[in-house]
Design a protein around this motif. Structure first.
Motif, short mmCIF file in Angstrom:
data_model
loop_
_atom_site.label_atom_id
_atom_site.label_comp_id
_atom_site.label_asym_id
_atom_site.label_seq_id
_atom_site.Cartn_x
_atom_site.Cartn_y
_atom_site.Cartn_z
N GLY A 24 0.82 -1.23 0.11
CA GLY A 24 -0.13 0.00 0.06
C GLY A 24 0.84 1.33 0.00
O GLY A 24 0.56 2.26 -0.59
N ALA A 25 2.05 1.29 0.86
CA ALA A 25 2.81 2.57 0.93
C ALA A 25 3.46 2.53 -0.59
O ALA A 25 3.74 3.93 -0.88
N LEU A 26 4.01 1.62 -1.14
CA LEU A 26 4.42 1.75 -2.56
C LEU A 26 3.56 2.27 -3.58
O LEU A 26 3.95 2.98 -4.36
N GLU A 27 2.44 1.75 -3.41
CA GLU A 27 1.36 2.13 -4.29
C GLU A 27 1.23 3.82 -4.11
O GLU A 27 0.93 4.42 -5.14
N ARG A 28 1.02 4.24 -3.04
CA ARG A 28 0.61 5.60 -2.71
C ARG A 28 2.04 6.29 -3.03
O ARG A 28 1.90 7.71 -3.67
N GLN A 65 1.65 20.25 -0.86
CA GLN A 65 1.32 19.26 -0.20
C GLN A 65 1.42 17.90 -0.48
O GLN A 65 1.50 16.81 0.28
N LEU A 66 1.61 17.85 -1.91
CA LEU A 66 2.18 16.56 -2.63
C LEU A 66 3.48 16.06 -2.16
O LEU A 66 3.48 14.83 -1.82
N HIS A 67 4.22 16.97 -2.01
CA HIS A 67 5.60 16.71 -1.53
C HIS A 67 5.55 16.38 -0.04
O HIS A 67 6.31 15.33 0.32
N GLY A 68 4.68 17.00 0.82
CA GLY A 68 4.45 16.50 2.26
C GLY A 68 4.13 15.20 2.41
O GLY A 68 4.54 14.36 3.11
N LEU A 69 2.98 14.68 1.36
CA LEU A 69 2.54 13.43 1.58
C LEU A 69 3.36 12.45 1.11
O LEU A 69 3.51 11.44 1.72
N LEU A 70 4.16 12.71 0.21
CA LEU A 70 5.22 11.83 -0.43
C LEU A 70 6.34 11.58 0.68
O LEU A 70 6.76 10.40 0.90
N THR A 71 6.86 12.52 1.49
CA THR A 71 7.76 12.38 2.24
C THR A 71 6.89 11.45 3.51
O THR A 71 7.75 10.72 4.20
N ASP A 72 5.84 11.83 3.95
CA ASP A 72 5.21 10.82 5.08
C ASP A 72 5.03 9.51 4.47
O ASP A 72 5.46 8.46 5.39
N ALA A 73 4.59 9.27 3.01
CA ALA A 73 4.83 7.87 2.79
C ALA A 73 5.98 7.09 2.53
O ALA A 73 6.24 5.99 2.68
N THR A 74 7.20 7.93 2.18
CA THR A 74 8.55 7.59 2.39
C THR A 74 8.92 6.97 3.56
O THR A 74 9.42 5.98 4.04
N ARG A 75 8.64 7.77 4.63
CA ARG A 75 8.94 7.43 5.93
C ARG A 75 8.32 6.31 6.47
O ARG A 75 8.58 5.40 7.16
N GLU A 76 6.97 6.16 6.10
CA GLU A 76 6.12 5.02 6.44
C GLU A 76 6.96 3.70 5.93
O GLU A 76 6.79 2.74 6.84
N ALA A 112 3.77 -1.66 11.89
CA ALA A 112 5.27 -1.05 12.00
C ALA A 112 5.66 -0.39 13.22
O ALA A 112 6.68 0.00 13.82
N ALA A 113 4.65 -0.46 14.28
CA ALA A 113 4.95 0.22 15.42
C ALA A 113 6.15 -0.45 16.30
O ALA A 113 6.27 -1.64 16.23
#
Length: 123
Positions: A24-28, A65-76, A112-113
């Protein structure tokens, strides 16, 4: 046969949960990258000036906004990869803060907790 790790689901179940979350993270990430590329292309072709064009501020906001979401998804994704390492090492399900078990329900909800709820709320 896999032996259960302390505090969490059995390793096979943990790997299953992590794999599903990772997919799911890779897809996002891929979707967000496509959207970011699209926004960049639109802003290139329109020749807008973010400072003076009324649409420019919207494009800049969307890009940020997209850059922030991409950063969050990469961290996930990175957190999921670290959790997979903990499964392999046998430490999955153990809190990195206090060493106690992480509640199985927490790991089911957030595979991932790396901390128990008590330690997570102390941050």
């Amino acid at each position: 046969m896999d032996e259960p790790t302390t505090g969490g689901p059995e390793p096979a179940r943990a790997r299953e949960l992590l794999a599903a979350e990772r997919a799911g993270a890779l897809e996002r990430i891929e979707s967000l990258r496509r959207q970011l590329t699209s926004v960049r292309e639109v802003s290139t072709w329109t020749g807008t000036d973010d400072e003076h064009d009324p649409e420019g501020a919207t494009i800049a906001y969307e890009r940020a906004q997209l850059h922030g979401l991409l950063t969050d998804a990469t961290r996930e994704l990175e957190a999921l990869d670290r959790a997979a390492i903990r499964v392999r090492e046998g430490s999955y399900g153990r809190c990195e803060g206090c060493g106690d078990d992480i509640a199985p329900a927490r790991l089911e909800a957030l595979p991932a907790a790396s901390t128990c709820i008590t330690c997570a709320t102390r941050r």
